[in-house]
Design an enzyme around this catalytic site. Structure first.
Site, mmCIF file in Angstrom:
data_model
loop_
_atom_site.group_PDB
_atom_site.id
_atom_site.type_symbol
_atom_site.label_atom_id
_atom_site.label_comp_id
_atom_site.label_asym_id
_atom_site.label_seq_id
_atom_site.Cartn_x
_atom_site.Cartn_y
_atom_site.Cartn_z
ATOM 1 N N ILE A 132 0.862 -1.174 0.000
ATOM 2 C CA ILE A 132 0.000 0.000 0.000
ATOM 3 C C ILE A 132 0.899 1.224 0.000
ATOM 4 O O ILE A 132 1.838 1.313 0.801
ATOM 5 C CB ILE A 132 -0.981 -0.001 1.189
ATOM 6 C CG1 ILE A 132 -1.936 1.187 1.077
ATOM 7 C CG2 ILE A 132 -0.263 -0.032 2.531
ATOM 8 C CD1 ILE A 132 -3.165 1.067 1.973
ATOM 9 N N MET A 176 1.162 4.978 0.496
ATOM 10 C CA MET A 176 0.634 6.223 1.030
ATOM 11 C C MET A 176 1.720 7.294 1.135
ATOM 12 O O MET A 176 1.579 8.399 0.632
ATOM 13 C CB MET A 176 0.019 5.994 2.418
ATOM 14 C CG MET A 176 -1.263 5.204 2.427
ATOM 15 S SD MET A 176 -2.012 5.115 4.091
ATOM 16 C CE MET A 176 -1.214 3.657 4.736
ATOM 17 N N GLU A 234 4.841 9.777 0.954
ATOM 18 C CA GLU A 234 5.598 10.445 -0.103
ATOM 19 C C GLU A 234 6.781 11.183 0.520
ATOM 20 O O GLU A 234 6.824 11.389 1.738
ATOM 21 C CB GLU A 234 4.702 11.414 -0.861
ATOM 22 C CG GLU A 234 3.536 10.736 -1.554
ATOM 23 C CD GLU A 234 2.691 11.704 -2.381
ATOM 24 O OE1 GLU A 234 3.041 12.912 -2.439
ATOM 25 O OE2 GLU A 234 1.687 11.254 -2.964
ATOM 26 N N GLY A 270 4.222 12.394 5.193
ATOM 27 C CA GLY A 270 4.295 11.197 6.009
ATOM 28 C C GLY A 270 3.029 11.033 6.811
ATOM 29 O O GLY A 270 2.003 10.571 6.315
ATOM 30 N N PHE A 305 9.335 4.864 1.254
ATOM 31 C CA PHE A 305 9.168 4.048 2.454
ATOM 32 C C PHE A 305 8.052 3.012 2.278
ATOM 33 O O PHE A 305 7.308 2.726 3.219
ATOM 34 C CB PHE A 305 8.873 4.911 3.693
ATOM 35 C CG PHE A 305 9.865 6.000 3.957
ATOM 36 C CD1 PHE A 305 11.205 5.850 3.644
ATOM 37 C CD2 PHE A 305 9.461 7.207 4.528
ATOM 38 C CE1 PHE A 305 12.119 6.858 3.893
ATOM 39 C CE2 PHE A 305 10.375 8.221 4.780
ATOM 40 C CZ PHE A 305 11.707 8.047 4.458
ATOM 41 N N GLU A 311 -4.395 -1.391 11.743
ATOM 42 C CA GLU A 311 -2.955 -1.315 11.511
ATOM 43 C C GLU A 311 -2.228 -0.904 12.785
ATOM 44 O O GLU A 311 -1.192 -1.479 13.144
ATOM 45 C CB GLU A 311 -2.649 -0.313 10.399
ATOM 46 C CG GLU A 311 -1.152 -0.125 10.165
ATOM 47 C CD GLU A 311 -0.825 1.055 9.272
ATOM 48 O OE1 GLU A 311 0.372 1.285 9.016
ATOM 49 O OE2 GLU A 311 -1.751 1.760 8.832
ATOM 50 N N LEU A 371 21.165 -4.827 30.663
ATOM 51 C CA LEU A 371 21.433 -5.966 31.531
ATOM 52 C C LEU A 371 22.281 -7.039 30.848
ATOM 53 O O LEU A 371 22.876 -7.875 31.514
ATOM 54 C CB LEU A 371 20.121 -6.585 32.019
ATOM 55 C CG LEU A 371 19.376 -5.787 33.107
ATOM 56 C CD1 LEU A 371 18.026 -6.420 33.394
ATOM 57 C CD2 LEU A 371 20.201 -5.694 34.380
ATOM 58 N N THR A 396 3.188 8.567 14.000
ATOM 59 C CA THR A 396 4.166 8.762 15.065
ATOM 60 C C THR A 396 3.501 8.873 16.439
ATOM 61 O O THR A 396 2.288 9.111 16.548
ATOM 62 C CB THR A 396 4.977 10.046 14.826
ATOM 63 O OG1 THR A 396 4.084 11.176 14.903
ATOM 64 C CG2 THR A 396 5.665 10.031 13.467
#
Length: 382
Positions: free
Chosen positions: A126, A128, A130, A134, A159, A245, A340, A368
């Site tokens: 998909i 979306m 550009e 974003g 992306f 999603e 750790l 985000t």
């Protein structure tokens, strides 16, 4: 602490998934990460195992179940072996592309695309994002202009997960520059259409085995029969499906955090310092206790969210809360687990090192953390 989210049927499915992961994924993860690609045969094998298109009706080659818990089982088993790249690769269809085609596709569209995708013979993406758009999808500049029975598509995307192997690409394009949010339409581009080209595979910090590519559209003639959903309804279609999603990203974040904690408990019990296991130091026990508690509390919320999704009741706000909280927790947990491990935690031969870099994108894609908080905050003060 496990909850009662899963039934015996899910646990039986887990046995099958675990066998698949141990045979087909775990032995190859390191090599795939080094070469920057997953062996394409994995999709076919996953399709043969019935692990693709879980929510796609059986008549189109899918699993025919709307129960998202089966997908959660797959995420947990992939997180257990640190296969974040594979989760994104396989989950892209079930969590993103599949729901669009099932919910919005015509009968002809479903029969044209879904069987090949469910079998793993074909790949999907998909498109979306550009270069200049974003999280703010309204900044999309890719355009489509009607020309008789076709749309002429121009623009670029970046992306794009799975872009290099995708045969079916759902493209978000601006079809009416004066209509605001109602000026976007979803068009399905097929990989062999003239004018469609793939750019370079992008060099990522983490999840290196899964390809993320640039896509270019130069006067691509897309038949009007390839409009997905309603003309001008693209933005609404996206908003309706983003909660699923975002929940999937949140759930993998939780599963990855739980896996990292298990690795770290095992490591600190075996690793000795100053004459005793690292796990016996009070600081180690306190850190482990804090992480276990935060993960258990988060699991309670996400388990409830999964059941809400199954019932068709998961809101955009609930999903935004799940997404930002679980992915930020994932960062904190894995960072502390790496600490750790000491110096060995910085070595890529240890799964915690790969998990550390793989986790970073979780708070970015799918919206985000800042955008998630904006969604929640806007709802609180509206």
């Amino acid at each position: 602490m496990r909850t009662d989210l899963f039934t015996d049927e899910h646990e039986l499915f887990r046995e099958s998934v675990r066998g698949f992961v141990e045979r087909e994924v775990a032995p190859h993860v390191e090599e795939w990460e080094k070469v920057g690609r997953i062996d394409p045969k994995l999709w076919r094998t996953a399709g043969e195992q019935g692990l693709l298109g879980l929510g796609v009706p059986e008549e189109y080659g899918g699993g025919g179940t709307a129960d998202y818990r089966f997908r959660c089982v797959i995420m947990e088993e992939l997180a257990r072996v640190g296969a974040a790249s594979v989760n994104v690769a396989l989950g892209g269809f079930d969590d993103l592309i599949g729901p669009y085609l099932v919910d919005l596709g015509t009968e002809e569209q479903k029969r044209r695309w879904l069987p090949g995708l469910c079998s793993g013979v074909k790949g999907a993406a998909i498109a979306m994002t550009e270069p200049g758009a974003g999280s703010d999808l309204r900044g999309i500049r890719t355009t489509a202009v009607r020309d008789g029975d076709d749309w002429i598509l121009n623009g670029s995307k970046t992306f794009i997960t799975g872009g290099s192997r995708a045969d079916v690409i759902i493209v978000v394009a601006r079809t009416d520059p004066d209509a605001g949010a109602r000026g976007f339409t979803l068009l399905v581009v097929e990989g062999d259409m003239p004018g469609f080209t793939r750019g370079r595979a992008l060099d990522k910090l983490g999840q290196r085995a899964e390809d993320v590519s640039e896509l270019f559209f130069d006067d691509v003639r897309v038949p009007a029969t390839h409009v997905l959903g309603t003309e001008g309804g693209g933005f609404g279609h996206l908003m309706e499906r983003l909660p699923k999603e975002r929940l999937s990203i949140a759930y993998y974040g939780l599963a990855a955090g739980e896996a990292a904690l298990r690795w770290t408990i095992d490591y600190t019990k075996e690793r000795h310092a100053f004459g005793k296991p690292v796990a016996e130091f009070q600081n180690s026990k306190f850190v482990l206790a804090e992480m276990a508690t935060e993960l258990d509390v988060t699991r309670a919320y996400l388990d409830r969210s999964v059941l809400a999704l199954n019932a068709g009741e998961l809101s955009a706000v609930d999903a935004a809360q799940a997404k930002w909280w679980a992915t930020e927790l994932q960062q904190r947990v894995i960072n502390r687990c790496l600490q750790l491990h000491g110096g060995y935690g910085y070595m890529r031969e240890y799964p915690i090192a790969r998990a550390f870099v793989d986790a970073r994108v979780q708070t970015i894609y799918g919206g985000t953390t800042e955008i998630m908080k904006e969604i929640v905050g806007r709802d609180l003060v509206k």
